[in-house]
Design an enzyme around this catalytic site. Sequence first.
Site: not given
Length: 1136
Positions: A194, A321
């Site tokens: 991220e 994810e």
Amino acid sequence: MGISRNRLVPGLVGLAASAAIVLPLGIGMPVSSATAEENAPVQTLNVDYGTTTGDFYGGSSGMLYGLGDEGSPTDAILDGARVQVTSQKPADGLQHPSADVLAVENQFFNNGGEELVVNLQDWYPDWSYNGGKRPGDTRSYKLDVDPNDAQYGTYTDNAPNDRWDFDEVLEVVMNKILANTSHPDNIVFMPFNEPDGGNWYASGDNASADIYKQFLTDWNDAYATIQKVWNQYKSGEKTNVNGVKPTADHALIAGPGDSVWRANRTKALLESSKAANTLPDVIVWHELGNGSLKNYRSHYNQYRSFEQELGITPRAINISEFGELRDMSVPGQLIQWMSMFESTKVQAQTAYWNYAGNLNDNMARANSANGGWWLYKWYGDLRGTQTVKVTSEHPDSVDNLQGVAAIDTKNRKATVLYGGANDATKIGANIPVTVHMTGLDQSVFGESVDVQVRENAYTGPDGVAATPRVVNVLSDQKLVNGTLDVTTTSIDRYAGYQLVVTPHQDVATSLDNAENGRSLQAIEAEDTTLSDGAKAYTKSDNTGSWGNFMFSGNGDVGNFKNGAKMTWNVDVPADGAYRLQLITAPAGFPGVNHVYVDGKSVGDLNVPAELALKEAAKWKYRGSAEIVLDGLTKGKHAITVEATDLDNESDKLLLYQVSRGDGTPVDQVTYPASDMRLDSGAVLAYDGNGTNGFANLNGGRADVFAHAWEAGYQNVTIAYNAAKGAHFVLSVNGQSAATVTAQSDGAQTSIVRVAFSEGINQLTLSGAAGVRVASVTTARASESDSKAIRFEAEDAQLSGGAKVQKDDASDASGKSFVAGLGNQFVTNESGKAGYGDQTRVEADANHVPTVAQNNKGTMTVTGVPAGAYNMVVRFSNDAFIGSHSYNPQVVDLGLQVREGDQEIARGSFRYTYTEKHFMNRSVTVTTHGGALTLGNWDEVGSRKAAVSWGVAPNVDSITFYPITDGNVIDSVSGVTVSGEGVSADGKASLKVGETLSLNASVTPDSVADKTVQWTSSDEQVATVDEHGVVKGVKAGTVTITATSVADSSRSGSVEVTVAEDSEQKPSGGDGDNNGEQTGKPDGNTGGQTSDSDAGADSGNNQKHMPLTGAAVAAVAGVAVLLAGAGLLLKRLRSRS
């Protein structure tokens, strides 16, 4: 029979391929629907078996932190789910207190895993990493000692050394991994997670921002460092403790790892890394929100267009994810994600919203399935197949019908997984779904096919889901131009379905209904009759909110305080025992709800504690409680659940039939060969020898993943066809249980009584070619539970820090248990009040706990004879270390068993939400008859577990079940009738008034019940009593038959001629011959042997084997598509 909400209602009848309406076998004509929902229009899923889309990829079964420790989850759970890829933390990483890559790698790869991703930044303890700021050069890391030295990777602050700090971190974690891993070539290294969000390089999708330009530079540097360390181990410059060297050309590297699809940033990375020769091997981004269900394909297509534009060889993709809390454990939601990812052949990992080790909420308790697990199991069964084109009426949309379909030409099996059928209510109750299949190749399937449809209902994240039931069956259906329609009513949008098509089999599959003791009914808690304060609450359907769990029916019942009641007025379909299941959640502690049937108390539901550490979970993280209601009679009953001071909120109730109440087996489930997972050469056979659809073991193995509501003994009945003397091995959870030897030629059964674990049990059949398995049936055999050896922990010999702890609020037996085994954490009560157990382990800023190591606790038991056991530990674990923005930092604890100084078993024991709540976890152990000592002897940092603190769970009791009870019980192969005066050709004579004593011998010797029933074909000529004594009544000829009680199809007989006193006895055999005659199953004599002795190729096996499709095939010209008439899952809504 499917689930019925409140009562059984005949429903829509399925349409055959020819579009003619056909009736379910034994069911009357359909009647009008009881509610408007049941008149819902049919939704169609189109499956084109004439258009393959590639090899099955299997990447949708990925997890982020799905594994917590070695043994958490268990092997049966992990192998059953067939998790292809999981992301874990680096060796000694500090982001989470468990889930270390080195602790889980061996178990993962031994149970079907293919690729481990390591989030290298998870070395940092804080989230966002390093306080959310890109590190500079402020530290000096110790790199000049062995990677396994305790000083390696430690650092000095305020000590710049002209090297980027994260570059040193990368060297540390790469060395720790490569110095110890046994699987370097199967590990993928992801340097950034991220980076577009809170981790160092946030710029939205602005690829021109200075901070993103820094990312491109840092990417190249990180790539170089990873490859440098990789090459040091590959060349032998550095060595691995296991002697394992990397063999691949280079380390596999994944990135960029953005939190959403970033088109500009991703293209810029491709351009930059291509120029620098640092291209990622795996492209990574997240697809978390429900909007991804409609937008993902456009993201995928855009990415592939970048590769084509830039001349880049297509990269693998990992959606690192995906999904929201509302998707986890919900089959009808998960299948929508799977359909997207499988169709584009990418890996995809469920998001890590809660704690490590439970497959991201896709399993229940310590070893049980929930609805999500069964979907993963079905998906994993597709390995080795080819996928085919699936078209939904709702492409690229949120919360709608989707599916995955595949063809297995080797096993001649087509499978469709589907679910999610929805409507304007956002509940999707009772929607008929037609799976419209075309392109079914006659060269694969023949002229007619069989179809089975299984149903997998939602039971919450920690609620136990039993083996999915067969709710629709089609037998011997003629294919018309390769086309077949199968219509099944979907209970709701939350359920998932598995449809299997095979050539017509000699194994009949029955509907799971009241006739075979497998009916199931369900009702939403809010649709029951509420009183005394209980309240129904309407919930959002959760669209657009990643932070909410799913609420079945968009509602639940709360304010369930002392004396509040909910009553289910249910129409029970048959006499028998039933299991009531409540899907519910208390606020972090266990307790009870009282249960009444027709106003009479029948016991308590023991409600387990559930996750309540944060607002998103409290009262929402649903588990299940069960109680068996014995002796229910057919007809209407009022089942009432009454609140205590537990204050639990409830979602739904289910009523499972346990048995028919007529002495039939309890909790009996049959797993046909077509539902088994075949490997290493085992294959479904279709050779026309009466064994069509059987699994030919062929030197390989057939696995069954069988559910058990509780630990204890089960009869495992194997129906098979083999030559006399052939043998195969039954193993249970990796432990050999029995070698089964065929006692005759042809069709037969053998029964092995085996100790099961609570939850999922992996049964493996392995044997040579020619052993053909029709089915495996399991049924509870609780009468053997008395063979187990049980110890209350507080009665054991305790030493060191072990102590008896009394807690009247716990669900420990006797309200006492033993704490302090192994080392002991130093704890304090610092958790937030009102959110479950407040106990927290004292830890420093790096989440390193304070551990008392100088008083290791142990408990010792004696009196366990030498042998192999299923050791069931009833345990609790409330260990919680550190804090995180949204992940409960819970850990698994280790328990080991020693006999003398030798460790003979070890296991990992999951978090149970509070020390007051106990779960069951089984460990296989082989003893030599000595004293057994339990504790935890791991040294801190030994890496025998993800968190090797040497701390054991609390223990309530330990029960040792011998792996098997008794010998293999085989089926009857024949009955031989003999007696003085019986000739070799099976004849005898006597006069009126005389008696003749006959004997019946049942073979083989391993038959458990050798009793027979004697009958006379004409009692006016001769009678026979229960002991085989024949008495002549009048002149004539009569057949005296002995029929096996265990198998009424097996019998033997003699022909007896009765003469008047003045008559001469007929000749026919020497009275001293004492000949024997083995009768055929139909009672014929004449010197012929029974079918069991006729050989596997006699052609008669199908006729006499009870598990063939003959009964169904005999319905002349009628293809039975069981899709209604009370056989499907119905939801009767009581509110609009």
